[in-house]
Scaffold this motif. Structure first.
Motif, PDB file in Angstrom:
ATOM      1  N   THR A  57       0.844  -1.337  -0.162  1.00  0.00           N
ATOM      2  CA  THR A  57      -0.104  -0.011   0.057  1.00  0.00           C
ATOM      3  C   THR A  57       1.035   1.043  -0.102  1.00  0.00           C
ATOM      4  N   ASP A  97      -5.706  -4.446  -0.128  1.00  0.00           N
ATOM      5  CA  ASP A  97      -4.203  -4.175  -0.826  1.00  0.00           C
ATOM      6  C   ASP A  97      -3.677  -5.451  -0.429  1.00  0.00           C
ATOM      7  N   GLN A 148      -4.520  -8.214  -3.071  1.00  0.00           N
ATOM      8  CA  GLN A 148      -3.891  -7.795  -4.484  1.00  0.00           C
ATOM      9  C   GLN A 148      -2.500  -8.219  -4.409  1.00  0.00           C
ATOM     10  N   TYR A 149      -1.731  -7.921  -3.354  1.00  0.00           N
ATOM     11  CA  TYR A 149      -0.370  -8.112  -3.150  1.00  0.00           C
ATOM     12  C   TYR A 149       0.046  -9.625  -3.274  1.00  0.00           C
ATOM     13  N   ILE A 173      -3.697  -0.205   5.863  1.00  0.00           N
ATOM     14  CA  ILE A 173      -3.485  -1.307   4.832  1.00  0.00           C
ATOM     15  C   ILE A 173      -4.847  -2.038   4.722  1.00  0.00           C
TER      16      ILE A 173
END
Length: 419
Positions: A359, A369, A372-373, A365
């Motif tokens: 983020t 996020d 997606q990471y 965060i």
């Protein structure tokens, strides 16, 4: 079968009592699957055994012929039913055989006698203690939590020319009136007699302690941590005897989702766990989770996360998602670092790197996020999953945010004060 493996010398010391003299045979120390030989020596009595034994090829059928009392060790209801069945049989007018039980409930290395489970002592009838010794030059029999597996021990025993076992029958132990009313005191009395005869110390550990210690080891925690003390306190409060799906732990995980994080005092802690605030064990459990001895509140959500990680067989990545949801689907940087350290034993410096990569927001965060990471860098999450297996053990402080290090003795002292 035992002869084929190499047990050609079975020494018998003392004399076995009759069922009328002692309906129950308490055998210790329990250190091997070879201890089943005690059932052969004593004439095939009814045994109390874990249910899994019934599924062992061939051996399970042999056990079934003894009309055993099977117990599921992780099921509180099964334990209760086992006790009731033992009481029914030993007090029956019918011609039941003697009941043979290993009161330690799990295998040890024979260096001490651990806590005897009280199941064999609830009927309040005379018990004959039976000792097992393996006076061999090489130990190929000890089957413990952290040692060789069954097949290796079987092979090593078969490579010996002969293996000796000694079975000693001690005098029948007749409980006092106090012990008849207090099965744990009865169990303790029998254990002390057996420990003296074996010339070994006693240790106040149980099968449940071993289970917690193994789980702690899988999580990268030290085997001698205060986690065992924490779980003992939870057990005294009845929190570990409830099925996880029905427990206050799960209900609180759900009810505290999306609620603002706020410290709870002792009264609120008791209310959330459905325990009376006057209970000495609750007071000790609360103190174990104080981050600062000068504080009078704890972070209840951190308590929930730590206990859920230890109790529930949940994949670690799923636990991260659950933690996010518990905190309204976002963390500040400090909480994110705490959760990654809790679940993966990840140092704060490395957790900060993940935070920065996941983020651009310096203040928080979000769950999205983090997900997606994971999609963008699956190899990094895989490294994260394996991190706790390759790092040094954590302290209990890292795990459950216990700011104070309280020994088991201190917990006992607190309980006495409250009582």
């Amino acid at each position: 079968m035992f002869g084929a493996v190499g047990f050609h010398r079975v020494r018998i010391v003392g004399e076995q009592a009759t069922r009328q003299q002692a309906p129950v045979l308490a055998v210790a120390p329990h250190s091997s699957f070879y201890d089943g030989l005690a059932a052969v020596v004593t004439g095939g009595p009814t045994i109390v055994a874990k249910e899994e034994n019934s599924f062992i090829p061939l051996v399970g059928r042999v056990i079934n012929f003894t009309q055993p009392v099977y117990v599921r060790r992780d099921d509180p209801e099964s334990r209760h039913n086992t006790i009731q069945e033992i009481i029914r049989r030993v007090k029956s007018d019918q011609d039941w055989p003697q009941i043979l039980i290993f009161p330690e409930g799990t295998c040890t290395n024979r260096s001490c006698l651990i806590t005897f489970k009280p199941g064999a002592f609830y009927p309040a009838v005379p018990v004959q203690p039976v000792l097992l010794r393996y006076p061999n030059k090489l130990d190929t029999v000890t089957w413990t939590w952290d040692g060789p597996g069954a097949l290796k021990l079987l092979w090593l025993t078969m490579t010996q020319a002969t293996t000796t076992v000694e079975v000693e029958f001690l005098p029948v132990y007749v409980p006092s009136e106090y012990e008849k009313q207090n099965p744990k005191a009865f169990a303790e009395g029998v254990r002390n007699v057996m420990a003296k005869a074996l010339a070994v110390p006693t240790a106040d550990y149980t099968y449940d302690d071993c289970r917690v210690a193994v789980k702690a080891g899988q999580l990268g925690l030290p085997m001698t941590s205060n986690l065992i003390t924490v779980e003992r306190l939870r057990s005294r409060l009845g929190l570990t005897r409830i099925k996880i799906e029905d427990s206050a732990l799960v209900k609180n995980m759900l009810s505290f989702q999306n609620r603002a994080s706020q410290p709870v005092d002792l009264a609120e802690f008791a209310s959330n766990l459905n325990v009376t605030v006057e209970d000495g064990s609750l007071v000790s459990l609360f103190k174990m989770h104080l981050e600062d001895e000068n504080l009078s509140t704890i972070d209840f959500k951190k308590y929930l996360l730590a206990e859920y990680l230890l109790q529930k067989a949940t994949p670690k990545d799923d636990l991260i998602v659950m933690a996010f949801k518990l905190y309204g689907e976002y963390f500040d940087r400090e909480m994110f670092e705490y959760v990654l350290n809790l679940v993966y034993n990840l140092p704060k410096s490395e957790a900060f790197v993940i935070y920065s990569e996941a983020t651009g927001n310096p203040n928080e965060i979000k769950l999205v996020d983090y997900l997606q990471y994971g999609k963008k860098y699956p190899e990094k999450l895989e490294l994260l999953q394996n991190h706790s297996k390759s790092t040094a053990p954590r302290t209990v402080t890292d795990f459950s945010s216990c700011g104070q290090s309280m020994s088991a003795a201190a917990v006992v002292d607190d309980n006495k004060k409250c009582q």
